[in-house]
Structures are given as C-alpha cells and as structure tokens.
Design an enzyme around this catalytic site. Sequence first.
Site, PDB file in Angstrom:
ATOM      1  N   ASP A 109     -30.712  15.622  -6.916  1.00 29.56           N
ATOM      2  CA  ASP A 109     -30.215  15.469  -5.554  1.00 29.56           C
ATOM      3  C   ASP A 109     -30.243  16.810  -4.821  1.00 29.56           C
ATOM      4  OD1 ASP A 109     -28.212  16.558  -7.170  1.00 29.56           O
ATOM      5  OD2 ASP A 109     -26.638  15.187  -6.511  1.00 29.56           O
ATOM      6  N   ASP A 162     -28.244  23.980  -6.067  1.00 24.62           N
ATOM      7  CA  ASP A 162     -27.286  24.915  -5.478  1.00 24.62           C
ATOM      8  C   ASP A 162     -27.483  26.271  -6.147  1.00 24.62           C
ATOM      9  OD1 ASP A 162     -25.126  26.208  -4.391  1.00 24.62           O
ATOM     10  OD2 ASP A 162     -23.601  24.868  -5.197  1.00 24.62           O
ATOM     11  N   LYS A 215     -30.007  24.517  -1.440  1.00 25.92           N
ATOM     12  CA  LYS A 215     -29.180  25.511  -0.730  1.00 25.92           C
ATOM     13  C   LYS A 215     -29.770  26.905  -0.940  1.00 25.92           C
ATOM     14  CE  LYS A 215     -24.766  23.093  -1.023  1.00 25.92           C
ATOM     15  NZ  LYS A 215     -23.368  23.211  -1.452  1.00 25.92           N
TER      16      LYS A 215
HETATM   17  P1  IMP Z   1     -26.367  23.837  -9.474  1.00 28.56           P
HETATM   18  O1  IMP Z   1     -26.410  23.729 -10.964  1.00 28.56           O
HETATM   19  O2  IMP Z   1     -25.418  24.901  -8.999  1.00 28.56           O
HETATM   20  O3  IMP Z   1     -27.739  23.970  -8.841  1.00 28.56           O
HETATM   21  O4  IMP Z   1     -25.689  22.552  -8.950  1.00 28.56           O
HETATM   22  C1  IMP Z   1     -26.312  21.380  -8.921  1.00 28.56           C
HETATM   23  C2  IMP Z   1     -25.320  20.243  -8.838  1.00 28.56           C
HETATM   24  O5  IMP Z   1     -24.112  20.571  -8.141  1.00 28.56           O
HETATM   25  C3  IMP Z   1     -25.929  19.143  -8.055  1.00 28.56           C
HETATM   26  O6  IMP Z   1     -26.710  18.300  -8.873  1.00 28.56           O
HETATM   27  C4  IMP Z   1     -24.731  18.433  -7.466  1.00 28.56           C
HETATM   28  O7  IMP Z   1     -24.251  17.473  -8.371  1.00 28.56           O
HETATM   29  C5  IMP Z   1     -23.702  19.518  -7.307  1.00 28.56           C
HETATM   30  N1  IMP Z   1     -23.647  20.015  -5.912  1.00 28.56           N
HETATM   31  C6  IMP Z   1     -23.886  21.282  -5.494  1.00 28.56           C
HETATM   32  N2  IMP Z   1     -23.743  21.392  -4.166  1.00 28.56           N
HETATM   33  C7  IMP Z   1     -23.391  20.173  -3.720  1.00 28.56           C
HETATM   34  C8  IMP Z   1     -23.098  19.640  -2.406  1.00 28.56           C
HETATM   35  O8  IMP Z   1     -23.142  20.313  -1.363  1.00 28.56           O
HETATM   36  N3  IMP Z   1     -22.774  18.322  -2.363  1.00 28.56           N
HETATM   37  C9  IMP Z   1     -22.735  17.521  -3.459  1.00 28.56           C
HETATM   38  N4  IMP Z   1     -23.011  17.972  -4.690  1.00 28.56           N
HETATM   39  C10 IMP Z   1     -23.329  19.281  -4.832  1.00 28.56           C
HETATM   40 MG    MG Z   2     -26.196  16.392  -9.452  1.00 27.20          MG
END
Ligand code: IMP
Ligand code: MG
Length: 185
Positions: free
Chosen positions: A109, A112, A140
């Site tokens: 999805d 981040d 992001k």
């Molecule tokens: P990462 O491992 O920091 O890249 O985070 C990824 C996961 O964090 C995504 O798959 C989402 O489940 C969650 N996530 C990060 N930012 C958001 C947001 O703005 N809205 C909803 N879920 C988010």
């Molecule tokens: Mg996720």
Amino acid sequence: MDRPPGRRADPLSAPQVLISEAEIDRRVREIASEIEASIEETDELLLIGVLRGSFIFLADLARALTCSRKLDFIAVSSYESGSSFAGEVRLIMDVRTGVAGKHVVIVEDIVDSGRTLAYLIEVFAARHPASLRTCALVRKPHQSQDVAVDYVGFDIPDEWVVGYGLDYNNLYRGLPYIGTIEPQE
Ligand code: IMP
Ligand code: MG
C-alpha cells in the site's frame, strides 16, 4: 456539542481528499501497463499482496492487468496501533505459492521508512524467484532505508494517509479516495 446517547463518536474529522478516486483509477491502469511492458509476453506473474493495506489496490491492479497472473498474500507486522512504530518487521503470514522461478511483484500500500519493503525483498530474494519487483501505491519522502520501488503510484508528502485500503487504527480502509488525517497519538 453533546452527541446523541448510543451514537459512537467519529474518532477524527473527515479526511481531506489528497488523491481522488478518478486519479487512483487512472494511475492503477497506468501501473498495470508499466508492469506488462516490463515482462515478456509468455511470463506469468505472481502478485503478492501485503495484508491488510494493499487489498483494494491489489484487487484493482489484478483486474487492470491482462497477462497471466496468480495472486497470493502475506502479512507483516510492524506498526502496533495507529501510527506509532512498534519496532522490527516480522512475517506473520507467508505465501502458499512457491516463489522459486516465478516473476514476483510485491504489492504494498505505502512505503514510509522503507523498512517493510527492504525486509520483504530480503525474504523473497532468498527464495530464488525468476525476477523480483516491487510496487507501491504511495510513497512518502525521506525513506530511512534505501529501497528500490519499481512501480510507484504516487509520491506524497509526509502526512498520515487513509482510504483505498490504508487505515488509521484499522478505520477508513473503505474510503474510495486517499485522504489525509491528523493522527492522535
Ligand atoms: P515502512 O516499513 O515504514 O515503509 O512502513 C510501511 C507500513 O507502514 C505500510 O505498509 C503501512 O501499513 C504503514 N503506514 C505508513 N505510513 C502510513 C500512512 O500514512 N497511512 C497508513 N499506513 C501507513
Ligand atoms: Mg502495510
């Protein structure tokens, strides 16, 4: 103002539209074309959706594609509740399909920090797929992990987004658009 007895309060104000339903629809079709342009006509894809946030995106992407494609799902845990980061990434549900020799696309999805995707690339690369690509509906800025996302729907500002599968505390996933909210820690 007092709310009527028995009615549950809306936890937050209505999200602000960031990406409309029509924009999402157009971009999903473009991504499907990008994916198909980068594979051989005879290749069969294995789309692996990361639960739960990718379920709507994957449903639309799978229908926008026309090549031979199989679907599977995985689940990871990283964020415990709301937007607070709980630590390491763990695979809590694996695919049923064998990955060796397959043309795999991991469908996320949102990217981040990039931690989840970096972890998943490591896990699936070790299973010897014929190819391994990554796809995320939104990304992001300022990823702490330098992770390659082959297909990105939209680059967005560093705000909490909900809708089209994305949640805040498991709410808002059913919104047809992507909107921003102010998370309450
Ligand atoms: P990462 O491992 O920091 O890249 O985070 C990824 C996961 O964090 C995504 O798959 C989402 O489940 C969650 N996530 C990060 N930012 C958001 C947001 O703005 N809205 C909803 N879920 C988010
Ligand atoms: Mg996720």
